[in-house]
Design an enzyme around this catalytic site. Structure first.
Site, PDB file in Angstrom:
ATOM      1  N   GLY A  46      41.961  42.478  50.212  1.00  0.00           N
ATOM      2  CA  GLY A  46      43.155  42.666  49.398  1.00  0.00           C
ATOM      3  C   GLY A  46      42.922  43.698  48.322  1.00  0.00           C
ATOM      4  O   GLY A  46      41.777  44.047  48.005  1.00  0.00           O
ATOM      5  N   GLN A  51      43.979  47.822  40.415  1.00  0.00           N
ATOM      6  CA  GLN A  51      42.657  48.233  40.899  1.00  0.00           C
ATOM      7  C   GLN A  51      42.599  49.711  41.272  1.00  0.00           C
ATOM      8  O   GLN A  51      41.510  50.248  41.462  1.00  0.00           O
ATOM      9  CB  GLN A  51      42.237  47.383  42.104  1.00  0.00           C
ATOM     10  CG  GLN A  51      41.935  45.945  41.738  1.00  0.00           C
ATOM     11  CD  GLN A  51      41.517  45.171  42.951  1.00  0.00           C
ATOM     12  OE1 GLN A  51      42.348  44.638  43.678  1.00  0.00           O
ATOM     13  NE2 GLN A  51      40.210  45.126  43.186  1.00  0.00           N
ATOM     14  N   CYS A  90      34.915  41.061  44.758  1.00  0.00           N
ATOM     15  CA  CYS A  90      36.012  41.925  44.343  1.00  0.00           C
ATOM     16  C   CYS A  90      35.580  43.381  44.458  1.00  0.00           C
ATOM     17  O   CYS A  90      34.467  43.734  44.037  1.00  0.00           O
ATOM     18  CB  CYS A  90      36.409  41.593  42.902  1.00  0.00           C
ATOM     19  SG  CYS A  90      37.774  42.560  42.266  1.00  0.00           S
ATOM     20  N   LEU A  91      36.456  44.211  44.991  1.00  0.00           N
ATOM     21  CA  LEU A  91      36.147  45.636  45.116  1.00  0.00           C
ATOM     22  C   LEU A  91      35.954  46.296  43.758  1.00  0.00           C
ATOM     23  O   LEU A  91      35.285  47.323  43.660  1.00  0.00           O
ATOM     24  CB  LEU A  91      37.262  46.345  45.895  1.00  0.00           C
ATOM     25  CG  LEU A  91      37.432  45.899  47.348  1.00  0.00           C
ATOM     26  CD1 LEU A  91      38.668  46.552  47.966  1.00  0.00           C
ATOM     27  CD2 LEU A  91      36.185  46.210  48.169  1.00  0.00           C
ATOM     28  N   HIS A 132      43.878  35.594  44.284  1.00  0.00           N
ATOM     29  CA  HIS A 132      42.983  36.587  43.695  1.00  0.00           C
ATOM     30  C   HIS A 132      43.762  37.848  43.296  1.00  0.00           C
ATOM     31  O   HIS A 132      43.621  38.348  42.178  1.00  0.00           O
ATOM     32  CB  HIS A 132      41.882  36.920  44.712  1.00  0.00           C
ATOM     33  CG  HIS A 132      40.896  37.940  44.273  1.00  0.00           C
ATOM     34  ND1 HIS A 132      39.611  37.610  43.904  1.00  0.00           N
ATOM     35  CD2 HIS A 132      40.992  39.294  44.144  1.00  0.00           C
ATOM     36  CE1 HIS A 132      38.960  38.721  43.580  1.00  0.00           C
ATOM     37  NE2 HIS A 132      39.778  39.750  43.720  1.00  0.00           N
ATOM     38  N   GLU A 133      44.581  38.355  44.214  1.00  0.00           N
ATOM     39  CA  GLU A 133      45.315  39.601  43.933  1.00  0.00           C
ATOM     40  C   GLU A 133      46.401  39.397  42.881  1.00  0.00           C
ATOM     41  O   GLU A 133      46.621  40.261  42.028  1.00  0.00           O
ATOM     42  CB  GLU A 133      45.899  40.195  45.221  1.00  0.00           C
ATOM     43  CG  GLU A 133      44.879  40.541  46.286  1.00  0.00           C
ATOM     44  CD  GLU A 133      43.687  41.360  45.803  1.00  0.00           C
ATOM     45  OE1 GLU A 133      43.831  42.149  44.858  1.00  0.00           O
ATOM     46  OE2 GLU A 133      42.598  41.190  46.376  1.00  0.00           O
ATOM     47  N   HIS A 136      44.948  39.548  39.548  1.00  0.00           N
ATOM     48  CA  HIS A 136      44.765  40.939  39.101  1.00  0.00           C
ATOM     49  C   HIS A 136      46.012  41.454  38.384  1.00  0.00           C
ATOM     50  O   HIS A 136      45.908  42.200  37.409  1.00  0.00           O
ATOM     51  CB  HIS A 136      44.467  41.866  40.285  1.00  0.00           C
ATOM     52  CG  HIS A 136      43.022  42.001  40.624  1.00  0.00           C
ATOM     53  ND1 HIS A 136      42.086  42.513  39.752  1.00  0.00           N
ATOM     54  CD2 HIS A 136      42.349  41.698  41.756  1.00  0.00           C
ATOM     55  CE1 HIS A 136      40.907  42.518  40.330  1.00  0.00           C
ATOM     56  NE2 HIS A 136      41.029  42.026  41.557  1.00  0.00           N
TER      57      HIS A 136
END
Length: 160
Positions: A46, A51, A90-91, A132-133, A136
Site C-alpha cells: 500500500g 508518502q 512501511c516503505l 495502515h494507509e 498515514h
C-alpha cells in the site's frame, strides 16, 4: 505514469493530516496512477499520498488478493470487527518492523477515480493495509502505535 520518490521518516509531511479531496481532476487521477506505479516498483502492499509528499486523502493498496489494485479517494473506515496482532513494515521506514494490533476485518468507503462512492470489506492483510494507509492520512505511523519496533533485514521485510 511515473515513479515518485517515497518520503522517508523523519520527514515532517509524514506527521501531518492530509486534506480531503474536494474535486477529482486529471492531476488527482495522475497522482493515483503514479502512486500505484511507485508502490509496485517498491514491492509494497500500500501507499498513501503523504508518502510521496502530497497531503491529500488518497491511498492505493494491492494485497495480492482477488480485489487487485484498490485506489481510493477520501477513504474512511465505517466498520471494524475482531482483532489481529502482527508485524508491519512501511516503505517510509525501511529496515524496521513493529508489532501492531489492528482490527481483523474492516469495511472502508471512499470514492473511485471518477468520484463514485464504493465500499470494500477486507480481512487479515487487506484490513491491516487499509488501517495502515488510512493512519498515514492522519499523520500516524506504525511506529507510533506499535507495541515494539525492531530492526529487520531489508530483503525479508513485509512492506506495506
Amino acid at each position: 505514469m511515473s515513479i515518485r520518490l517515497i518520503v522517508k521518516e523523519p520527514d515532517e509531511v509524514l506527521h501531518k493530516k492530509a486534506k480531503e479531496v474536494t474535486k477529482i481532476t486529471p492531476n488527482v487521477r495522475k497522482l493515483m496512477d503514479d502512486m500505484a506505479e511507485t508502490m509496485y516498483d517498491a514491492d509494497g502492499v500500500g501507499l498513501a499520498a503523504p508518502q510521496v509528499g502530497i497531503l491529500k486523502r488518497i491511498i492505493v493498496i494491492d494485497a495480492g488478493d482477488e480485489n487487485g489494485l484498490i485506489a481510493m479517494i477520501n477513504p474512511e473506515i465505517v466498520e471494524r470487527d475482531g482483532e489481529q496482532f502482527g508485524a508491519e513494515g512501511c516503505l517510509s521506514i525501511p529496515g524496521f518492523q513493529g508489532d501492531v494490533r489492528r482490527a481483523m476485518t474492516v469495511t472502508v468507503k471512499g470514492l473511485d477515480r471518477e468520484g463514485a462512492e464504493f465500499t470494500v470489506t477486507g480481512s487479515e492483510l487487506l484490513a491491516r493495509a487499509f488501517q495502515h494507509e488510512i493512519d498515514h492520512l492522519d499523520g500516524v505511523l506504525f511506529t507510533d502505535i506499535a507495541e515494539n519496533v525492531y530492526d529487520i533485514v531489508p530483503d525479508s521485510a513485509a512492506k506495506e
